[in-house]
Enzyme design. Structure first.
Site, PDB file in Angstrom:
ATOM      1  N   ARG A 297       0.789  -1.395   0.127  1.00 42.69           N
ATOM      2  CA  ARG A 297      -0.135   0.124   0.042  1.00 42.69           C
ATOM      3  C   ARG A 297       0.951   1.780  -0.065  1.00 42.69           C
ATOM      4  NH1 ARG A 297      -1.051   4.828   2.007  1.00 42.69           N
ATOM      5  NH2 ARG A 297      -0.351   3.919   4.193  1.00 42.69           N
ATOM      6  N   ASP A 298       1.268   1.496   1.098  1.00 45.57           N
ATOM      7  CA  ASP A 298       2.226   2.593   1.467  1.00 45.57           C
ATOM      8  C   ASP A 298       3.267   2.355   0.310  1.00 45.57           C
ATOM      9  OD1 ASP A 298       3.115   5.121   2.198  1.00 45.57           O
ATOM     10  OD2 ASP A 298       3.246   4.484   4.301  1.00 45.57           O
TER      11      ASP A 298
ATOM     12  N   HIS B 176       9.941   7.282   8.765  1.00 48.75           N
ATOM     13  CA  HIS B 176      10.547   7.042   7.084  1.00 48.75           C
ATOM     14  C   HIS B 176      12.050   7.193   7.585  1.00 48.75           C
ATOM     15  CE1 HIS B 176       7.548   7.349   4.260  1.00 48.75           C
ATOM     16  NE2 HIS B 176       7.107   6.927   5.061  1.00 48.75           N
TER      17      HIS B 176
ATOM     18  N   CYS C 196       6.423  10.105   0.752  1.00 51.87           N
ATOM     19  CA  CYS C 196       5.816  11.673   0.874  1.00 51.87           C
ATOM     20  C   CYS C 196       5.409  11.771  -0.189  1.00 51.87           C
ATOM     21  CB  CYS C 196       5.388  11.799   2.012  1.00 51.87           C
ATOM     22  SG  CYS C 196       4.081  12.956   2.298  1.00 51.87           S
TER      23      CYS C 196
ATOM     24  N   ASN D  42      10.024   4.637   3.530  1.00 54.85           N
ATOM     25  CA  ASN D  42       9.432   3.872   4.969  1.00 54.85           C
ATOM     26  C   ASN D  42      10.738   3.394   5.263  1.00 54.85           C
ATOM     27  OD1 ASN D  42       6.747   4.066   5.354  1.00 54.85           O
ATOM     28  ND2 ASN D  42       6.753   3.900   3.270  1.00 54.85           N
TER      29      ASN D  42
END
Length: 308
Positions: free
Chosen positions: A12-13, A205, A236, A245
């Site tokens: 996902r991220d 992160h 981001c 991350n």
């Protein structure tokens, strides 16, 4: 020592900012393999608009094809009421809602004020009505690249407001990699004291190289839940220069070598991390997959015998 629980967020991220679509079969393969590694949670996908995040347009298909392993929670990001309606049909084990504690970042990322975001998420919580546990991720909790410091009191106020609505957990996110270990310790200690019944997760992160130091600061302050991303993927789009991350395998390896119990099969996880560059088509930031475990020994050079 307490068990440390990890949630891997790569599909996902990690994937949502990748430029090239990653096939559904590859996502399912990664999730199925992560499920066998011993993670407490896996953030599988997001039920957001396919136009907003084309990478995750296959959310229903992925959730329908994964092999669910007992003891692993499969969580999904839910941005709004429409997403919640879709997510309920997916039988996810947890819904993850997101907003920023920084007004400017919330406007940039979600195109609305914090109060409008809060109202929308409150609507989702009321709609779900306890049918699925809810976690709320508070972005930019340790700083905003546009506003600077975000006061800890602001973060705590949002935690309180969501706790009052009965959510199960809050994830405190260093979305832009601005946190430092002293700040993390202070935040961790305060939140555990104020909210002893909430699941508190930390999300870091490695933008400025302090990701693992921040994990350690949180662990030593009593936090036992963390997000990580296989290979260190992610980042981001509204944080200039932001890298991904923290790498799940790097953080887990660090804690394992220190004697903490993560429940993760690190050799199996490293094998999966070494597959990742082929899947995404580029080198990934994770270090341990490249260097090997600290316990992996190598033969000494032959000339050493001449000096013995």
């Amino acid at each position: 020592m307490s068990r440390i629980y990890f949630n891997d967020v790569v599909t996902r991220d990690g994937f949502q900012i990748e430029p090239n679509f990653i096939p559904t079969e590859d996502k399912v393969h990664l999730i199925d393999e992560l499920s066998l590694c011993g993670f407490a949670k896996i953030e599988v996908t997001s039920f957001t608009s396919p136009k907003a995040i084309p990478m995750l347009r296959d959310a229903e298909e992925v959730m329908g094809k994964i092999k669910r392993v007992p003891g692993v929670e499969y969580t999904v990001l839910v941005p709004n009421l429409r997403g919640a309606e879709r997510a309920l049909e997916s039988r996810a084990d947890e819904f993850n809602l997101v907003m920023s504690t920084s007004e400017t970042h919330n406007l940039a990322n979600l195109r609305m004020t914090r109060e409008k975001s809060f109202a929308g998420l409150a609507e989702v919580i009321q709609y779900v009505d306890g049918k699925t546990p809810i976690n709320v991720s508070l972005s930019t909790s340790f700083g905003c690249p546009m506003e600077g410091d975000v006061p800890q009191a602001v973060v705590e106020d949002f935690v309180q407001r969501f706790a009052d609505m009965g959510v199960r957990g809050l994830t405190i996110c260093d979305t832009t990699g601005m946190a430092n270990p002293a700040q993390v310790s202070k935040m961790s200690e305060s939140l555990q004291k104020l909210f002893p019944n909430l699941q508190i997760t930390m999300h870091f992160h490695n933008t400025r190289g302090m990701g693992l130091a921040n994990v350690l600061a949180a662990v030593q302050s009593g936090i036992i839940r963390f997000d990580g991303s296989l290979g260190g993927l992610g980042g981001c789009p509204y944080a200039p220069g932001a890298s991904g991350n923290i790498s799940s395998e790097d953080a887990i390896h660090m804690l394992d070598t220190m004697g903490y119990k993560t429940g993760v099969d690190i050799p199996r996880l490293l094998a999966l991390a070494r597959e990742l560059p082929t899947i995404v088509g580029h080198v990934v930031p994770g270090q341990v997959a490249k260097a090997g475990l600290t316990c992996d020994l190598h033969p000494a050079p032959e000339f050493i015998s001449d000096f013995r």
